[in-house]
Design an enzyme around this catalytic site. Sequence first.
Site, PDB file in Angstrom:
ATOM      1  N   PRO A   1      35.970  -5.661  -4.428  1.00  0.00           N
ATOM      2  CA  PRO A   1      34.844  -5.433  -3.509  1.00  0.00           C
ATOM      3  C   PRO A   1      33.846  -4.360  -3.962  1.00  0.00           C
ATOM      4  CG  PRO A   1      36.836  -3.824  -3.462  1.00  0.00           C
ATOM      5  CD  PRO A   1      37.149  -4.811  -4.315  1.00  0.00           C
TER       6      PRO A   1
ATOM      7  N   ASP B   1      27.887 -14.020  -8.457  1.00  0.00           N
ATOM      8  CA  ASP B   1      27.474 -13.907  -7.274  1.00  0.00           C
ATOM      9  C   ASP B   1      26.468 -12.542  -6.975  1.00  0.00           C
ATOM     10  OD1 ASP B   1      28.255 -16.337  -6.505  1.00  0.00           O
ATOM     11  OD2 ASP B   1      29.960 -15.689  -5.320  1.00  0.00           O
TER      12      ASP B   1
ATOM     13  N   LYS C   1      23.819 -16.000  -3.450  1.00  0.00           N
ATOM     14  CA  LYS C   1      23.208 -16.367  -2.405  1.00  0.00           C
ATOM     15  C   LYS C   1      22.739 -15.117  -1.531  1.00  0.00           C
ATOM     16  CE  LYS C   1      25.622 -20.516  -2.160  1.00  0.00           C
ATOM     17  NZ  LYS C   1      26.898 -21.040  -1.893  1.00  0.00           N
TER      18      LYS C   1
ATOM     19  N   GLY D   1      32.217 -12.250  -5.889  1.00  0.00           N
ATOM     20  CA  GLY D   1      32.855 -11.069  -5.140  1.00  0.00           C
ATOM     21  C   GLY D   1      34.119 -11.047  -4.171  1.00  0.00           C
TER      22      GLY D   1
ATOM     23  N   ASP E   1      37.624 -11.886  -3.406  1.00  0.00           N
ATOM     24  CA  ASP E   1      38.850 -12.832  -3.850  1.00  0.00           C
ATOM     25  C   ASP E   1      38.092 -14.252  -3.445  1.00  0.00           C
ATOM     26  OD1 ASP E   1      41.720 -13.525  -4.315  1.00  0.00           O
ATOM     27  OD2 ASP E   1      40.953 -14.866  -2.679  1.00  0.00           O
TER      28      ASP E   1
ATOM     29  N   MET F   1      31.072 -10.535   6.836  1.00  0.00           N
ATOM     30  CA  MET F   1      30.123 -11.325   6.729  1.00  0.00           C
ATOM     31  C   MET F   1      29.572 -11.375   8.293  1.00  0.00           C
ATOM     32  SD  MET F   1      30.561 -14.264   3.926  1.00  0.00           S
ATOM     33  CE  MET F   1      32.110 -14.679   4.892  1.00  0.00           C
TER      34      MET F   1
END
Length: 501
Positions: A14, A37, A59, A90, A92, A173
Amino acid sequence: MPDSYPVVLVGAGPGDPGLLTVAGRHAIENAEVVLYDRLVGDDILALIPDAAERMDVGKRKGDHPVPQDRINQLILEQARSGKRVVRLKGGDPYLFGRGAEELDLLVENGIPFRIVSGVTSAIAAPASVGIPVTHRDHASSVHIVTGHGKDGSAPDIPFDALAGLHGTLVFLMGLSSIEHIANGLVAAGLDADTPAALVENGTLPWRRRLDGSLGTIATVATQEKVTAPAILVVGDVCRLASRYDPTEAAPLRGRRVLVVSSETTASRLATRLGDLGASVRSLAAIEMTPRPLPNAPFDHLRRFNWVVLTSRFASGLFLDELRRGRIDTRSLAGIRFAVVGAVTARPLADVGIYPDLQADDPSASGLAAALRDRVRKNDRVLLFRASVGDRSIDETLQQRGIDFVAVDAYDTTPRTDQWHGIADELAAGGFDAVTFTSASSVAAFADTVPVADLPEDAFQTFCIGAMTADAAKAAGLRPQTPQSANIDAMASLIRERLENA
């Protein structure tokens, strides 16, 4: 030993580098290519060998510079080239990380791979701000839900089913869909007063917890200008946050500190201040880029009595060159090593090399002073350093008449891509303190922020080492410096001054 699989998918966790698994670290440190990432932190990226190829395939909302299909293809191409590939993600890889999709081409082409699971933010982020996702008296189950629909559309969430579970709901998210989520759960039967919390930058020193309810949490997110990464937690366990938050009674709770740096010492300082309860924001002031290195010094290493390394980056490049040239560390017997500080020494210790000299003042001038009394007239010195910067060590060796070879191992360039709006925040009193860990970080700050236009009492300034403090004074700042030039002393001084401010 390097990983026996050509491709390893690694969950970086995390954000807190301490939550990266041992297996993940091993894979990263032995990689030849790393595709990473956006949410992988600088501390973890610093583990990538300096000789390895880095590919930023991260992204951002509305911005996918490398499409997913292309990422999949890149992994396959790099594996086919015979390189050890790490796909660094990032959290898992298998939890909303599209890890399985990235394996499809490998499976179809018979490329071996393995998965290194990562600690998920769904559990670690709430825990870092005092929220246990399960508790015998409050919730016997936890349910992790994506709050992000395919291609940015509204998520298709089974609100009726979730409302009847009587457990903790964690939405990842889901920041842009928070109103949709809250309204959907209320419409499905949950009370608008059901406790809810937003966790921004969970596990990191600058994390925030924002409390509310299903009826208010969307408004809280807007008013407090919450930004990603943030997760939404819904359920009775949110009531426990104040009881279990490790920073609730911390001495610097409510204080905001800006850490400006050019080295990994910044992450250690940010962590220490975060442990004291401060809300910390870190800014990287410069970027380091390796240069092509000459072969000559490494072909004749036994001719040198000393190897002098001026940064962690320099140490990493030196070790990478040993590996590239297949130079056995046993051949270094009798060569003494001198380093700027503990951070510079750490990569050496990882391979069993322990410096003979470490400067008390972690700066080039501090190491130059230490070398003055240790290097003998007939010694030969190999100096690894940046192409531009402090030349105190060169001057000291020249004054002593010491034969030395200086290798410009890397370039440093200002990095201000994260600095948007910092000047306005400082002028508005958004930070209680600004810290600097190198003279180059002061220079980058002064080039970006109009120091002369800031209110005199806008923030307190703290510097490690005399040279950094001198640079701050030249920039128009009024630095405070700890008696000992190390992270512990710096953190103690900041605590003392901010507690009494």
